[in-house]
Scaffold this motif. Structure first.
Motif, PDB file in Angstrom:
ATOM      1  N   ILE A  31       0.859  -1.193   0.000  1.00 56.14           N
ATOM      2  CA  ILE A  31       0.000   0.000   0.000  1.00 56.14           C
ATOM      3  C   ILE A  31       0.890   1.236   0.000  1.00 56.14           C
ATOM      4  CG2 ILE A  31      -1.756   1.287   1.238  1.00 56.14           C
ATOM      5  CD1 ILE A  31      -2.698  -1.381   2.405  1.00 56.14           C
ATOM      6  N   ASN A  32       0.793   2.038  -1.057  1.00 56.36           N
ATOM      7  CA  ASN A  32       1.643   3.216  -1.142  1.00 56.36           C
ATOM      8  C   ASN A  32       1.107   4.194  -2.181  1.00 56.36           C
ATOM      9  OD1 ASN A  32       2.772   2.534  -3.883  1.00 56.36           O
ATOM     10  ND2 ASN A  32       3.554   0.782  -2.753  1.00 56.36           N
ATOM     11  N   PHE A  33       1.672   5.371  -2.167  1.00 58.53           N
ATOM     12  CA  PHE A  33       1.449   6.353  -3.213  1.00 58.53           C
ATOM     13  C   PHE A  33       2.714   6.408  -4.067  1.00 58.53           C
ATOM     14  CE2 PHE A  33      -2.414   8.712  -2.290  1.00 58.53           C
ATOM     15  CZ  PHE A  33      -2.653   8.445  -0.954  1.00 58.53           C
ATOM     16  N   MET A  34       2.540   6.549  -5.347  1.00 53.70           N
ATOM     17  CA  MET A  34       3.657   6.864  -6.242  1.00 53.70           C
ATOM     18  C   MET A  34       3.242   8.061  -7.074  1.00 53.70           C
ATOM     19  SD  MET A  34       5.252   3.233  -7.502  1.00 53.70           S
ATOM     20  CE  MET A  34       6.850   3.971  -7.881  1.00 53.70           C
ATOM     21  N   GLY A  35       4.206   8.891  -7.360  1.00 54.23           N
ATOM     22  CA  GLY A  35       3.849  10.080  -8.111  1.00 54.23           C
ATOM     23  C   GLY A  35       5.034  10.781  -8.724  1.00 54.23           C
ATOM     24  N   TRP A  36       4.723  11.865  -9.393  1.00 47.93           N
ATOM     25  CA  TRP A  36       5.721  12.696 -10.055  1.00 47.93           C
ATOM     26  C   TRP A  36       5.593  14.129  -9.554  1.00 47.93           C
ATOM     27  CZ3 TRP A  36       9.448  10.687 -13.115  1.00 47.93           C
ATOM     28  CH2 TRP A  36       9.254   9.392 -13.599  1.00 47.93           C
ATOM     29  N   SER A  54      -4.116   1.373  -5.414  1.00 49.56           N
ATOM     30  CA  SER A  54      -5.388   0.864  -5.942  1.00 49.56           C
ATOM     31  C   SER A  54      -5.786   1.558  -7.233  1.00 49.56           C
ATOM     32  CB  SER A  54      -6.498   1.037  -4.905  1.00 49.56           C
ATOM     33  OG  SER A  54      -6.675   2.403  -4.594  1.00 49.56           O
ATOM     34  N   GLY A  55      -4.988   2.549  -7.670  1.00 49.40           N
ATOM     35  CA  GLY A  55      -5.226   3.164  -8.970  1.00 49.40           C
ATOM     36  C   GLY A  55      -5.912   4.524  -8.957  1.00 49.40           C
ATOM     37  N   THR A  56      -6.219   5.041  -7.798  1.00 53.56           N
ATOM     38  CA  THR A  56      -6.801   6.385  -7.733  1.00 53.56           C
ATOM     39  C   THR A  56      -5.736   7.411  -8.113  1.00 53.56           C
ATOM     40  OG1 THR A  56      -8.320   5.718  -5.987  1.00 53.56           O
ATOM     41  CG2 THR A  56      -7.942   8.073  -6.263  1.00 53.56           C
ATOM     42  N   THR A  57      -6.096   8.341  -8.991  1.00 50.14           N
ATOM     43  CA  THR A  57      -5.124   9.311  -9.488  1.00 50.14           C
ATOM     44  C   THR A  57      -5.500  10.733  -9.092  1.00 50.14           C
ATOM     45  OG1 THR A  57      -6.281   9.471 -11.601  1.00 50.14           O
ATOM     46  CG2 THR A  57      -4.485   7.877 -11.442  1.00 50.14           C
ATOM     47  N   ASN A  58      -4.494  11.580  -9.106  1.00 50.84           N
ATOM     48  CA  ASN A  58      -4.670  12.990  -8.777  1.00 50.84           C
ATOM     49  C   ASN A  58      -3.707  13.791  -9.653  1.00 50.84           C
ATOM     50  OD1 ASN A  58      -5.527  15.301  -7.223  1.00 50.84           O
ATOM     51  ND2 ASN A  58      -3.522  15.253  -6.249  1.00 50.84           N
ATOM     52  N   TYR A  59      -4.185  14.920 -10.184  1.00 54.99           N
ATOM     53  CA  TYR A  59      -3.377  15.724 -11.089  1.00 54.99           C
ATOM     54  C   TYR A  59      -3.375  17.191 -10.674  1.00 54.99           C
ATOM     55  CZ  TYR A  59      -3.651  11.781 -14.345  1.00 54.99           C
ATOM     56  OH  TYR A  59      -3.563  10.551 -14.937  1.00 54.99           O
ATOM     57  N   ALA A  60      -2.276  17.847 -10.939  1.00 59.74           N
ATOM     58  CA  ALA A  60      -2.252  19.296 -10.831  1.00 59.74           C
ATOM     59  C   ALA A  60      -3.145  19.881 -11.914  1.00 59.74           C
ATOM     60  CB  ALA A  60      -0.830  19.813 -10.992  1.00 59.74           C
ATOM     61  N   ARG A  66      -3.722  16.675 -20.222  1.00 63.38           N
ATOM     62  CA  ARG A  66      -2.511  16.542 -21.049  1.00 63.38           C
ATOM     63  C   ARG A  66      -1.600  15.413 -20.572  1.00 63.38           C
ATOM     64  NH1 ARG A  66       1.165  20.493 -21.126  1.00 63.38           N
ATOM     65  NH2 ARG A  66       0.714  21.248 -19.017  1.00 63.38           N
ATOM     66  N   PHE A  67      -1.537  15.216 -19.279  1.00 63.13           N
ATOM     67  CA  PHE A  67      -0.665  14.191 -18.693  1.00 63.13           C
ATOM     68  C   PHE A  67      -1.502  13.039 -18.153  1.00 63.13           C
ATOM     69  CE2 PHE A  67       3.104  17.141 -17.312  1.00 63.13           C
ATOM     70  CZ  PHE A  67       3.150  17.650 -18.602  1.00 63.13           C
ATOM     71  N   THR A  68      -0.936  11.852 -18.216  1.00 60.24           N
ATOM     72  CA  THR A  68      -1.588  10.669 -17.662  1.00 60.24           C
ATOM     73  C   THR A  68      -0.585   9.868 -16.855  1.00 60.24           C
ATOM     74  OG1 THR A  68      -3.096  10.541 -19.567  1.00 60.24           O
ATOM     75  CG2 THR A  68      -2.887   8.582 -18.174  1.00 60.24           C
ATOM     76  N   ILE A  69      -0.940   9.590 -15.615  1.00 61.64           N
ATOM     77  CA  ILE A  69      -0.084   8.776 -14.758  1.00 61.64           C
ATOM     78  C   ILE A  69      -0.637   7.359 -14.717  1.00 61.64           C
ATOM     79  CG2 ILE A  69      -1.318   9.332 -12.610  1.00 61.64           C
ATOM     80  CD1 ILE A  69       1.443   9.330 -11.206  1.00 61.64           C
ATOM     81  N   SER A  70       0.270   6.394 -14.717  1.00 63.98           N
ATOM     82  CA  SER A  70      -0.138   4.994 -14.613  1.00 63.98           C
ATOM     83  C   SER A  70       0.927   4.243 -13.825  1.00 63.98           C
ATOM     84  CB  SER A  70      -0.321   4.375 -15.999  1.00 63.98           C
ATOM     85  OG  SER A  70       0.882   4.437 -16.739  1.00 63.98           O
ATOM     86  N   ARG A  71       0.565   3.046 -13.387  1.00 68.09           N
ATOM     87  CA  ARG A  71       1.534   2.283 -12.612  1.00 68.09           C
ATOM     88  C   ARG A  71       1.383   0.798 -12.874  1.00 68.09           C
ATOM     89  NH1 ARG A  71       0.828   3.403  -6.449  1.00 68.09           N
ATOM     90  NH2 ARG A  71       2.121   1.536  -6.240  1.00 68.09           N
ATOM     91  N   ASP A  72       2.451   0.091 -12.613  1.00 67.09           N
ATOM     92  CA  ASP A  72       2.475  -1.363 -12.716  1.00 67.09           C
ATOM     93  C   ASP A  72       2.924  -1.872 -11.350  1.00 67.09           C
ATOM     94  OD1 ASP A  72       3.108  -4.052 -13.121  1.00 67.09           O
ATOM     95  OD2 ASP A  72       3.780  -3.712 -15.175  1.00 67.09           O
ATOM     96  N   ASN A  73       1.972  -2.340 -10.562  1.00 67.94           N
ATOM     97  CA  ASN A  73       2.299  -2.757  -9.198  1.00 67.94           C
ATOM     98  C   ASN A  73       3.243  -3.954  -9.177  1.00 67.94           C
ATOM     99  OD1 ASN A  73       0.777  -0.736  -7.967  1.00 67.94           O
ATOM    100  ND2 ASN A  73      -1.081  -1.977  -7.943  1.00 67.94           N
ATOM    101  N   ALA A  74       3.112  -4.821 -10.142  1.00 69.02           N
ATOM    102  CA  ALA A  74       3.972  -6.003 -10.186  1.00 69.02           C
ATOM    103  C   ALA A  74       5.442  -5.617 -10.387  1.00 69.02           C
ATOM    104  CB  ALA A  74       3.524  -6.931 -11.298  1.00 69.02           C
ATOM    105  N   LYS A  75       5.655  -4.504 -11.069  1.00 70.21           N
ATOM    106  CA  LYS A  75       7.024  -4.043 -11.340  1.00 70.21           C
ATOM    107  C   LYS A  75       7.434  -2.904 -10.414  1.00 70.21           C
ATOM    108  CE  LYS A  75       6.893  -5.234 -16.261  1.00 70.21           C
ATOM    109  NZ  LYS A  75       7.024  -4.712 -17.650  1.00 70.21           N
ATOM    110  N   ASN A  76       6.529  -2.491  -9.530  1.00 66.61           N
ATOM    111  CA  ASN A  76       6.798  -1.309  -8.685  1.00 66.61           C
ATOM    112  C   ASN A  76       7.252  -0.137  -9.549  1.00 66.61           C
ATOM    113  OD1 ASN A  76       6.190  -2.430  -6.098  1.00 66.61           O
ATOM    114  ND2 ASN A  76       8.138  -3.514  -6.163  1.00 66.61           N
ATOM    115  N   ALA A  77       6.509   0.090 -10.606  1.00 70.77           N
ATOM    116  CA  ALA A  77       6.870   1.135 -11.554  1.00 70.77           C
ATOM    117  C   ALA A  77       5.723   2.124 -11.729  1.00 70.77           C
ATOM    118  CB  ALA A  77       7.231   0.525 -12.904  1.00 70.77           C
ATOM    119  N   VAL A  78       6.089   3.352 -12.044  1.00 69.61           N
ATOM    120  CA  VAL A  78       5.101   4.391 -12.330  1.00 69.61           C
ATOM    121  C   VAL A  78       5.549   5.126 -13.582  1.00 69.61           C
ATOM    122  CG1 VAL A  78       6.209   6.138 -10.867  1.00 69.61           C
ATOM    123  CG2 VAL A  78       3.757   6.279 -11.330  1.00 69.61           C
TER     124      VAL A  78
END
Length: 117
Positions: A31-36, A54-60, A66-78
């Motif tokens: 359980i964590n947040f990942m971001g830019w 869990s996939g909830t996103t937040n943007y400035a 214009r921007f889209t954030i995504s993640r791959d939990n299996a790879k611990n990647a964003v």
């Protein structure tokens, strides 16, 4: 020890696109947040986009649509897909991981995005 490694920055013309990637390694809780975040010269670091495990996103507001954030939990990647880039998007972009269980933040070294007009 947790490490974050970013890639994908570079020079692009206004209106162009770039995709940033960040891979996290080490002891990562589920359980964590990942971001830019980004920091332009002479300005404070600001949140660009974030996503929960869990996939909830937040943007400035400045990047919505214009921007889209995504993640791959299996790879611990964003990832951050950046379209319709503007000169004001020029900044060093930092990957962030917040481990909610222990309330600790980790940062990558940053990747430079330069948008020419």
């Amino acid at each position: 020890q947790v490490q974050l490694v970013e890639s994908g920055g570079g020079l692009v013309q206004a209106g162009g696109s770039l995709r940033l990637s960040c891979a996290a390694s080490g002891n990562i809780f589920r359980i964590n947040f990942m971001g830019w975040y980004r920091q332009a010269p002479g300005k404070q670091r600001e949140l660009v986009a974030s996503t929960t495990s869990s996939g909830t996103t937040n943007y400035a507001d400045s990047v919505k649509g214009r921007f889209t954030i995504s993640r791959d939990n299996a790879k611990n990647a964003v990832y951050l897909q950046m379209n319709s880039l503007k000169p004001e998007d020029t900044a060093v972009y930092y990957c962030n991981l917040n481990q909610l269980v222990i309330n600790k933040d980790y940062w990558g070294k940053g990747t430079l995005v330069t948008v020419s007009s």
